[in-house]
Write a protein that holds these residues in place. Structure first.
Motif, PDB file in Angstrom:
ATOM      1  N   PRO A  85      39.982  44.391  31.998  1.00 36.38           N
ATOM      2  CA  PRO A  85      41.116  43.459  32.068  1.00 36.38           C
ATOM      3  C   PRO A  85      40.946  42.403  33.154  1.00 36.38           C
ATOM      4  CG  PRO A  85      41.891  45.721  31.825  1.00 36.38           C
ATOM      5  CD  PRO A  85      40.416  45.799  32.067  1.00 36.38           C
ATOM      6  N   GLY A  86      40.326  42.792  34.262  1.00 42.63           N
ATOM      7  CA  GLY A  86      40.124  41.844  35.346  1.00 42.63           C
ATOM      8  C   GLY A  86      39.073  40.803  35.026  1.00 42.63           C
ATOM      9  N   VAL A  87      38.024  41.206  34.285  1.00 34.54           N
ATOM     10  CA  VAL A  87      36.987  40.237  33.897  1.00 34.54           C
ATOM     11  C   VAL A  87      37.607  39.141  33.030  1.00 34.54           C
ATOM     12  CG1 VAL A  87      34.794  39.901  32.695  1.00 34.54           C
ATOM     13  CG2 VAL A  87      35.144  41.946  34.065  1.00 34.54           C
ATOM     14  N   ALA A  88      38.541  39.542  32.152  1.00 33.77           N
ATOM     15  CA  ALA A  88      39.211  38.546  31.315  1.00 33.77           C
ATOM     16  C   ALA A  88      39.920  37.506  32.176  1.00 33.77           C
ATOM     17  CB  ALA A  88      40.200  39.246  30.381  1.00 33.77           C
ATOM     18  N   LEU A  89      40.575  37.952  33.231  1.00 32.57           N
ATOM     19  CA  LEU A  89      41.285  37.034  34.120  1.00 32.57           C
ATOM     20  C   LEU A  89      40.319  36.185  34.951  1.00 32.57           C
ATOM     21  CD1 LEU A  89      44.081  39.470  35.309  1.00 32.57           C
ATOM     22  CD2 LEU A  89      44.426  37.417  33.944  1.00 32.57           C
ATOM     23  N   LYS A  90      39.163  36.713  35.234  1.00 33.38           N
ATOM     24  CA  LYS A  90      38.196  36.011  36.074  1.00 33.38           C
ATOM     25  C   LYS A  90      37.344  35.015  35.290  1.00 33.38           C
ATOM     26  CE  LYS A  90      37.574  40.081  39.093  1.00 33.38           C
ATOM     27  NZ  LYS A  90      38.157  39.618  40.351  1.00 33.38           N
TER      28      LYS A  90
END
Length: 615
Positions: free
Chosen positions: A314-319
């Motif tokens: 989920p964090g990679v998507a935001l990054k």
């Protein structure tokens, strides 16, 4: 009379109970003592995603599996030889994994009518035929622990909590594990509360003595040390190894390390570990969100540090947007993705390999990055070093694809000689590089690496423009010229495509295999164990494993075309298989599962045997 001692070559033990029963601590301590014995080990922690599920329920079951042997092993084991079940929920959740004849040590105190009803038992499985075919050892763990601590200065609640130490003492006796370091651990852990030190030590010794004196355990077991290369070893998890790899990268590069991170399961332990290493020039920042975390890390890289950010899917998507910015800026950046089961929040504490497509393609525009994946917990150290090497040498973001299985699993790690680690020192730009001797061209490239100069802000005479708008070749000025954009896009792609990476190695002992099994990341262990088992049965099969996923090894196409069949097991719906088919025009048989659990060697062995029959 001393009890019989039986030699075994391997054992798989699973501790299971409520998330508040201390099963992770119990398993970790048993593993640490086993590592000191010199056995090869592999572990599989499995815990609920809920912070505190209702006590005694199936969603609240936490377990820790440890496989130890007197030879080299690759997996935490397919099925436990011993299950320690602290309550009915732990028994019911794990019984399906037990082979017939397995030992089950049951905490009978928790098998009350209420606890049985919570998990759907209409009758007590200890009194009916549910456990027929297993070697059941009923032990009143809770009441015996409370009784053993009756003279201790602790409350009944604290005494009850020590039952995991009773269980640890019993299992340590059963399998002839040392216990001195566990006693020292307890002294450190409860140093501020001496009464808890005394209580937990007493509970541990009570469990040990119970095994020594009870007639229910007539046999004690020994597993001799494994034959391993000489050197100093320590037990290490994947997240800890990856953290130390980042520290080593900072030391070997001579650069300060900056970690920008937002807590997320299962990557948070990297933030916790790196925060302990300030003396090595490591700065950690817990940001307010994922975007701020990677923005700070990229800013640190711009300022001359090794920028790192850690997260999960989920964090990679935001990054994603900032990763694309790093591609345009052509600055080093390491993005660690400890994969977990998705989509969305998914199953945060379960494992999966479903972020490969996002790592390879999940950005707007043509924004290629390097992608590598460690194959085991100890390999995370070297994968982190390799990610840093590529990022620093080629001025590019690198995505390191770990996953929950390797991140929280552990194994022995042979401490490396620091002098043998790669030299990662970087030469910063210090003077103008234009033909006139006065101009600095921030996008004038090294002809070998295609990397641009790295100029620390504030260096006199090296002022230059940065930003996300397209840059003109060499000058770095904003450019909307079509030909320049095409050139820059192709150059950035070539910078990744031409990174030299080691050739893929094939394990094909006799050279007569017609089937190749290709894996990546954490599937290495189960695939390797399955291939070993097949070869021992006289069935030739080859194995190859990818660490570098972008760029891929130069010899991979030739290797793939040299076999009649290609099988790619993945914990996703076939993401690597799709890439292999498209890039090399080679058919691939996908074997895919997304259960939140790693493959077992037995299921891969069965699947591959069917493939071999049809070649």
């Amino acid at each position: 009379m001393s009890k019989q001692i039986r030699q075994l070559d391997r054992v798989v033990i699973r501790f299971a109970g409520d998330s508040g029963d201390g099963m992770q601590l119990t398993g970790d301590r048993f593993t640490s003592e086993t590592a000191q014995m010199g056995n090869d080990i592999s572990t599989l922690p499995n815990f609920p995603a809920e912070i505190r599920a209702p006590a005694g329920t199936l969603p609240g079951v936490s377990s820790f599996q440890v496989h130890f042997a007197d030879y080299d092993i690759l997996t935490p084991g397919d099925a436990p030889n011993v299950l320690v079940a602290m309550n009915p929920a732990a028994l019911k959740a794990n019984l399906v994994d037990l082979p017939r004849g397995a030992d089950i040590i049951v905490n009978t105190d928790e098998f009350t009518k209420r606890n049985l009803a919570k998990v759907g038992y209409s009758s007590n499985p200890l009194d009916d035929d549910t456990l027929a075919g297993y070697a059941v050892h009923p032990v009143a763990l809770t009441s015996m622990t409370i009784g053993a601590l009756a003279e201790q200065d602790v409350s009944k609640k604290d005494a009850e909590r020590a039952k995991n130490m009773f269980a640890l003492g019993l299992l340590s006796w059963m399998y002839s594990r040392p216990y001195e370091s566990t006693l020292r651990f307890l002294e450190r852990k409860f140093a501020r509360r001496p009464e808890l030190v005394a209580a937990n030590v007493a509970a541990f010794k009570a469990g040990w003595n119970f095994g020594e004196t009870t007639e229910d355990f007539a046999v004690r077991y020994e597993v001799k040390p494994a034959k391993m290369p000489p050197g100093t070893y320590r037990n290490i998890t994947g997240n800890a190894a990856l953290s130390l790899g980042i520290v080593a990268a900072g030391v070997r590069s001579g650069l300060p390390v900056f970690l920008g991170a937002y807590p997320i399961t299962p990557a948070s332990d990297i933030l916790h570990e790196l925060s302990k290493h300030k003396r090595f020039g490591v700065t950690t920042m817990q940001a307010e969100d994922e975007i701020a975390a990677i923005g700070a890390a990229l800013g640190a890289s711009y300022g001359g540090a090794l920028g790192v950010t850690t997260t999960s899917g989920p964090g990679v998507a935001l990054k994603g947007e900032t990763i694309s910015l790093a591609v345009a800026l052509e600055l080093p950046l390491v993005i660690v993705d400890v994969q977990r089961a998705g989509p969305s929040t998914g199953m945060p504490t379960k494992t999966e390999q479903a972020d490969l497509n996002m790592a390879l393609f999940g950005r707007h525009g043509e924004a290629p990055v390097a992608v590598i994946a460690p194959k085991s917990p100890s390999d995370c150290f070297y994968a982190a070093l390799e990610a840093a090497r590529i990022a620093l040498t080629y001025r590019t973001p690198v995505i390191l694809l770990s996953d929950n299985y390797v991140a929280n699993g552990s194994e022995p790690w042979l401490l490396p000689d620091v002098d043998t680690l790669p030299d990662l020192r970087v030469e910063f730009a210090t003077a103008p590089n234009g033909e006139d001797g006065t101009t600095f061209l921030p996008y004038l490239r090294d002809p070998q690496t295609l990397a641009r100069p790295w100029a620390i802000p504030g260096t006199p005479g090296l002022e230059h423009r940065i930003g996300g708008l397209e840059k003109a070749d060499k000058t770095g000025d904003i450019s909307y010229d079509p030909a320049n954009h095409d050139y820059m896009v192709r150059t950035r792609a070539a910078r990744i495509d031409t990174i030299p990476v080691p050739d893929v190695e094939v394990e094909d002992p006799d050279g007569d295999a017609r089937v190749l099994v290709l894996g990546w990341g954490s599937t290495y262990g189960p695939i390797g164990a399955a291939c070993r088992a097949l070869r021992q049965r006289g069935l030739p099969v080859a194995q190859a494993h990818l660490r570098h996923l972008a760029p891929m090894p130069a010899n991979l196409g030739a290797v793939l075309r040299s076999y009649d069949r290609l099988v790619i097991p993945e914990m996703n719906l076939g993401q690597l298989a799709h890439v292999i088919r498209a890039r090399y025009l080679v058919d691939a048989i996908g074997y895919n599962q997304v259960r939140g659990l790693p493959f077992t060697a037995a299921e891969l062995e069965t699947m591959l045997e069917e493939v071999l029959k049809n070649v």
